[in-house]
Structure formats: C-alpha cells, structure tokens
Design a protein around this motif. Structure first.
Motif, PDB file in Angstrom:
ATOM      1  N   THR A   1       0.851  -1.182   0.000  1.00 47.01           N
ATOM      2  CA  THR A   1       0.000   0.000   0.000  1.00 47.01           C
ATOM      3  C   THR A   1       0.893   1.240   0.000  1.00 47.01           C
ATOM      4  O   THR A   1       2.118   1.149   0.076  1.00 47.01           O
ATOM      5  CB  THR A   1      -0.906   0.042   1.249  1.00 47.01           C
ATOM      6  OG1 THR A   1      -0.077   0.054   2.426  1.00 47.01           O
ATOM      7  CG2 THR A   1      -1.835  -1.159   1.303  1.00 47.01           C
ATOM      8  N   VAL A   2       0.256   2.396  -0.107  1.00 44.42           N
ATOM      9  CA  VAL A   2       0.963   3.671   0.012  1.00 44.42           C
ATOM     10  C   VAL A   2       0.373   4.419   1.206  1.00 44.42           C
ATOM     11  O   VAL A   2      -0.841   4.591   1.304  1.00 44.42           O
ATOM     12  CB  VAL A   2       0.830   4.527  -1.262  1.00 44.42           C
ATOM     13  CG1 VAL A   2       1.507   5.880  -1.059  1.00 44.42           C
ATOM     14  CG2 VAL A   2       1.448   3.802  -2.449  1.00 44.42           C
ATOM     15  N   LYS A   3       1.251   4.831   2.109  1.00 44.36           N
ATOM     16  CA  LYS A   3       0.816   5.565   3.292  1.00 44.36           C
ATOM     17  C   LYS A   3       1.723   6.772   3.494  1.00 44.36           C
ATOM     18  O   LYS A   3       2.945   6.632   3.517  1.00 44.36           O
ATOM     19  CB  LYS A   3       0.856   4.663   4.527  1.00 44.36           C
ATOM     20  CG  LYS A   3       0.304   5.318   5.788  1.00 44.36           C
ATOM     21  CD  LYS A   3       0.309   4.332   6.942  1.00 44.36           C
ATOM     22  CE  LYS A   3      -0.255   4.960   8.205  1.00 44.36           C
ATOM     23  NZ  LYS A   3      -0.256   3.998   9.338  1.00 44.36           N
TER      24      LYS A   3
ATOM     25  N   LYS B   1       4.568   7.076   1.031  1.00 41.14           N
ATOM     26  CA  LYS B   1       5.641   6.092   1.010  1.00 41.14           C
ATOM     27  C   LYS B   1       5.069   4.684   0.866  1.00 41.14           C
ATOM     28  O   LYS B   1       3.944   4.397   1.264  1.00 41.14           O
ATOM     29  CB  LYS B   1       6.474   6.177   2.296  1.00 41.14           C
ATOM     30  CG  LYS B   1       7.296   7.451   2.403  1.00 41.14           C
ATOM     31  CD  LYS B   1       8.252   7.406   3.586  1.00 41.14           C
ATOM     32  CE  LYS B   1       9.136   8.654   3.619  1.00 41.14           C
ATOM     33  NZ  LYS B   1      10.132   8.596   4.728  1.00 41.14           N
ATOM     34  N   LEU B   2       5.888   3.796   0.275  1.00 38.01           N
ATOM     35  CA  LEU B   2       5.481   2.410   0.122  1.00 38.01           C
ATOM     36  C   LEU B   2       5.474   1.714   1.475  1.00 38.01           C
ATOM     37  O   LEU B   2       6.360   1.930   2.306  1.00 38.01           O
ATOM     38  CB  LEU B   2       6.453   1.666  -0.805  1.00 38.01           C
ATOM     39  CG  LEU B   2       6.409   1.976  -2.295  1.00 38.01           C
ATOM     40  CD1 LEU B   2       7.557   1.277  -3.007  1.00 38.01           C
ATOM     41  CD2 LEU B   2       5.077   1.562  -2.909  1.00 38.01           C
ATOM     42  N   THR B   3       4.469   0.873   1.663  1.00 40.70           N
ATOM     43  CA  THR B   3       4.448   0.020   2.854  1.00 40.70           C
ATOM     44  C   THR B   3       4.263  -1.418   2.405  1.00 40.70           C
ATOM     45  O   THR B   3       3.431  -1.711   1.550  1.00 40.70           O
ATOM     46  CB  THR B   3       3.315   0.404   3.822  1.00 40.70           C
ATOM     47  OG1 THR B   3       2.047   0.111   3.217  1.00 40.70           O
ATOM     48  CG2 THR B   3       3.385   1.877   4.189  1.00 40.70           C
TER      49      THR B   3
ATOM     50  N   THR C   1       6.921   0.499   6.546  1.00 44.02           N
ATOM     51  CA  THR C   1       7.287   1.543   5.588  1.00 44.02           C
ATOM     52  C   THR C   1       8.651   1.267   4.965  1.00 44.02           C
ATOM     53  O   THR C   1       9.605   0.896   5.647  1.00 44.02           O
ATOM     54  CB  THR C   1       7.329   2.923   6.282  1.00 44.02           C
ATOM     55  OG1 THR C   1       6.036   3.211   6.804  1.00 44.02           O
ATOM     56  CG2 THR C   1       7.715   4.017   5.304  1.00 44.02           C
TER      57      THR C   1
ATOM     58  N   SER D   1      11.739   4.647  -3.373  1.00 45.74           N
ATOM     59  CA  SER D   1      10.701   4.866  -4.375  1.00 45.74           C
ATOM     60  C   SER D   1      10.490   3.636  -5.259  1.00 45.74           C
ATOM     61  O   SER D   1       9.530   3.570  -6.022  1.00 45.74           O
ATOM     62  CB  SER D   1      11.058   6.065  -5.250  1.00 45.74           C
ATOM     63  OG  SER D   1      12.293   5.856  -5.908  1.00 45.74           O
TER      64      SER D   1
ATOM     65  N   LEU E   1       6.947   3.694  -6.911  1.00 45.71           N
ATOM     66  CA  LEU E   1       6.093   4.659  -6.227  1.00 45.71           C
ATOM     67  C   LEU E   1       5.901   5.895  -7.090  1.00 45.71           C
ATOM     68  O   LEU E   1       6.848   6.434  -7.660  1.00 45.71           O
ATOM     69  CB  LEU E   1       6.729   5.065  -4.890  1.00 45.71           C
ATOM     70  CG  LEU E   1       5.998   6.107  -4.046  1.00 45.71           C
ATOM     71  CD1 LEU E   1       4.661   5.547  -3.563  1.00 45.71           C
ATOM     72  CD2 LEU E   1       6.866   6.523  -2.850  1.00 45.71           C
TER      73      LEU E   1
ATOM     74  N   SER F   1       0.255   6.715  -5.333  1.00 45.49           N
ATOM     75  CA  SER F   1      -0.059   5.393  -5.866  1.00 45.49           C
ATOM     76  C   SER F   1       1.238   4.706  -6.296  1.00 45.49           C
ATOM     77  O   SER F   1       2.329   5.265  -6.174  1.00 45.49           O
ATOM     78  CB  SER F   1      -1.017   5.504  -7.056  1.00 45.49           C
ATOM     79  OG  SER F   1      -0.413   6.217  -8.114  1.00 45.49           O
ATOM     80  N   PHE F   2       1.103   3.492  -6.830  1.00 45.16           N
ATOM     81  CA  PHE F   2       2.291   2.788  -7.296  1.00 45.16           C
ATOM     82  C   PHE F   2       1.967   1.993  -8.557  1.00 45.16           C
ATOM     83  O   PHE F   2       0.814   1.693  -8.856  1.00 45.16           O
ATOM     84  CB  PHE F   2       2.853   1.855  -6.215  1.00 45.16           C
ATOM     85  CG  PHE F   2       1.905   0.780  -5.759  1.00 45.16           C
ATOM     86  CD1 PHE F   2       1.839  -0.440  -6.429  1.00 45.16           C
ATOM     87  CD2 PHE F   2       1.082   0.979  -4.649  1.00 45.16           C
ATOM     88  CE1 PHE F   2       0.973  -1.433  -6.009  1.00 45.16           C
ATOM     89  CE2 PHE F   2       0.212  -0.019  -4.219  1.00 45.16           C
ATOM     90  CZ  PHE F   2       0.158  -1.225  -4.908  1.00 45.16           C
TER      91      PHE F   2
END
Length: 323
Positions: A11-13, A16-18, A23, A27, A56, A60-61
C-alpha cells in the motif's frame, strides 16, 4: 501478491510504500524471488514469470513485470491469436509480436516501463494466459524478428483487414515503406453494421462542430480494393463530408471510427430519412499483418515466412538471438 510461498500486501501511506504494514524508505522495491526460472508471482489472482518491481508515484504505485522477451511472448500470443489456429499463422504472429515488442521498448518510459498490457501495446496475460500451441509457435521462431534495411520494423497488426490491408500514409499520415496494401484470399470479410438516429449522429458530430440538423453525407461508395479521392487504396475512408442546417464538417475516417466506435474505417455511410447507417468490413486499423488473413493463408498451406513477407513488404526475417 505472493512469491516464494509468502504473501506481501503493498500500500501507500503518507506518500511512502508500505509492505505488510512496514514503511519502505525507497521509491522502488523489487519483490524477492527464487533463482528458479519456473517460479512465478501471483498478483490479484494472476501468475507472472520474471520479477516484480514496485514503483512509487505520489499517492499510488505501478506494478512492473520485468521479464525476458520469450517468456513475455508466452503471455501475449494467446491473447492476440487463438492457440487453436494453424501453427503457421501463430508463428507469423509470434514473430510480429516479438518484433513489435523489441521495436517499441521504452514506449512508456516516462511512466517507468516499456510496454503496457492493453491493446495500446500488446495484450498480456502472464502465466495465466499461456497456451501450449502458442508456446510451441514461440519456441519454433525463437529470437526471430523482422527488419527493414537492417533495422527492427514496427510490426503492427490487426484483427481483420476486410479484404485488403492499407498503406501507412492513408491511415497514420506518414509513409512507412514496409506497410503497403496487401490483398487477402477473401474479400468483404467480417461484415458489420451500425445504425444511428440522425439526431444522435448529429449530436456526436457536434463534439467536433455543431452543424445543426444533418441534411447530407458525401462519401464515395465502397468497393474493397478500389481507391477514390476520399478513399484509400484499400477502400478505407480517408474523409467524409457532412452538411447540416448550420454548416458543413469534414472528418477523417479515423475520426469517424473513434467518434462512433466503429470496428474499422472500411465502410459505407448513408443517410436515409431519420437514420444513418454504416455498413463495413474487417476490424482494426488495417496495417500490417491481418490475423484472420494470416489464418486463411496458413489454412491453405502457406508458411509463416511467406505470410510475413506478404504483409510486411520488403522486410527480412532475421534471428536476432539464439538459445
């Protein structure tokens, strides 16, 4: 997604990517995989070969499948041509798809990858879409590509030409020497019909220009393989003129195909009373290899090399790499 028997939730939080709630201060993240070339990654119910990279982009990604060309083709060919069709047609499609992929590497470089998975580039289904007949055709043509004067060609293809393919300048406006008109074994193939009320038709034309109530359509009658001032060498619509109570409008065949969601630009168009009717043939842009045409040639015993030379004039079949 899952790899090596482990499931990873991405996910993105906060920009940043998680991964599984943790975390990642980067990128880009590449999902760990085994060295086994037969290993696959499961993403949203579909399996893919190669490795998976997560890029990233703001909030979104993008999921990028990094994969060798031949493995990529195994997920492409069954999506583009039925695996039950004659092997020579599938071999021709395999060479065209391989050449297209390599010629168009970097087509989406601004987004961080080479090719998308839709018909904008080539349909791609990963391992989930692979079929035995398609894989055999890929293996039989391993590393083979089409070149023109030493360079990889843009080996575009389409579903069905309707009886004759076209030249590039009449479709795209630029001359490409190997995309020339080629006749099929059969004419007037895959007929289709679309009808519109004159009011609905005029309303769609108004997206380009409001000409009021539609009064007249000017377009030469269609004969597949016969050109006219408003038709290409194959008979495709180059332009049509519409007269209304508020003025006139001239549109290209490509404009009309897009505006009215028509299968091809190989059509007749007429106004009768309060109804506009489009009667046409074929499906797709009409350049390069016709998939149904290749099927017909293969069914008659033509080899894939000859099918390719028929649709891509003056090209050379070359083995770019070996196993």
């Amino acid at each position: 997604m899952s790899a090596n028997g482990q499931t990873t939730t991405i996910t993105v939080k906060n920009g940043k990517l998680t991964l599984n709630g943790k975390t990642i201060d980067a990128s880009t993240y590449t999902l760990p995989t085994t060295a086994n070339s037969a290993s696959t990654v499961l993403i949203n119910g579909k399996r893919y070969r190669g490795t998976i990279r997560i890029d990233l982009h703001g909030g979104s990604f993008t999921v990028v499948n990094v994969i060798p060309t031949e493995d990529y083709l195994a997920g492409v060919l069954p999506k583009e041509m039925s695996s039950s069709w004659p092997q020579e047609a599938q071999k021709a499609q395999a060479v065209a798809a391989r050449t297209f992929a390599l010629h168009n590497r970097g087509r989406h470089k601004d987004a961080g990858y080479d090719l998308c998975t839709s018909t904008h580039c080539q349909s791609y289904g990963g391992v989930t879409g692979e079929e035995q007949g398609s894989t055999a055709a890929i293996a039989a043509t391993y590393g083979e590509v089409l070149t023109y004067q030493g360079n990889l060609i843009d080996a575009v293809f389409h579903t069905d030409s309707g009886g004759m393919t076209d030249r590039s300048e009449d479709v795209w406006g630029s001359q490409i020497p190997y995309l020339r008109p080629a006749k099929e074994l059969e004419m007037n193939t895959q007929p289709w019909k679309r009808t519109f009320s004159a009011d609905t038709f005029a309303a769609k034309l108004a997206r380009k220009k409001d000409i009021g109530k539609l009064l007249r359509i000017t377009l030469s009658p269609l004969t597949v393989g016969k050109s006219a001032t408003d038709r290409s060498a194959s008979g495709r619509v180059k332009s049509a003129t519409f007269a209304g109570t508020k003025g006139t409008l001239r549109l290209t065949g490509n404009d009309l195909r897009s505006l009215f969601s028509l299968p091809s630009t190989l059509f007749d168009l007429g106004l009768s009373g309060s109804t506009v009717t489009a009667n046409g043939y074929g499906a797709g842009h009409g350049l390069g290899l016709s998939q149904w045409g290749a099927r017909a040639f293969a069914a008659k015993g033509m080899k894939y090399q000859d099918i390719l030379s028929h649709y891509y004039a003056g090209t050379t079949l070359k083995q770019l790499y070996k196993k």
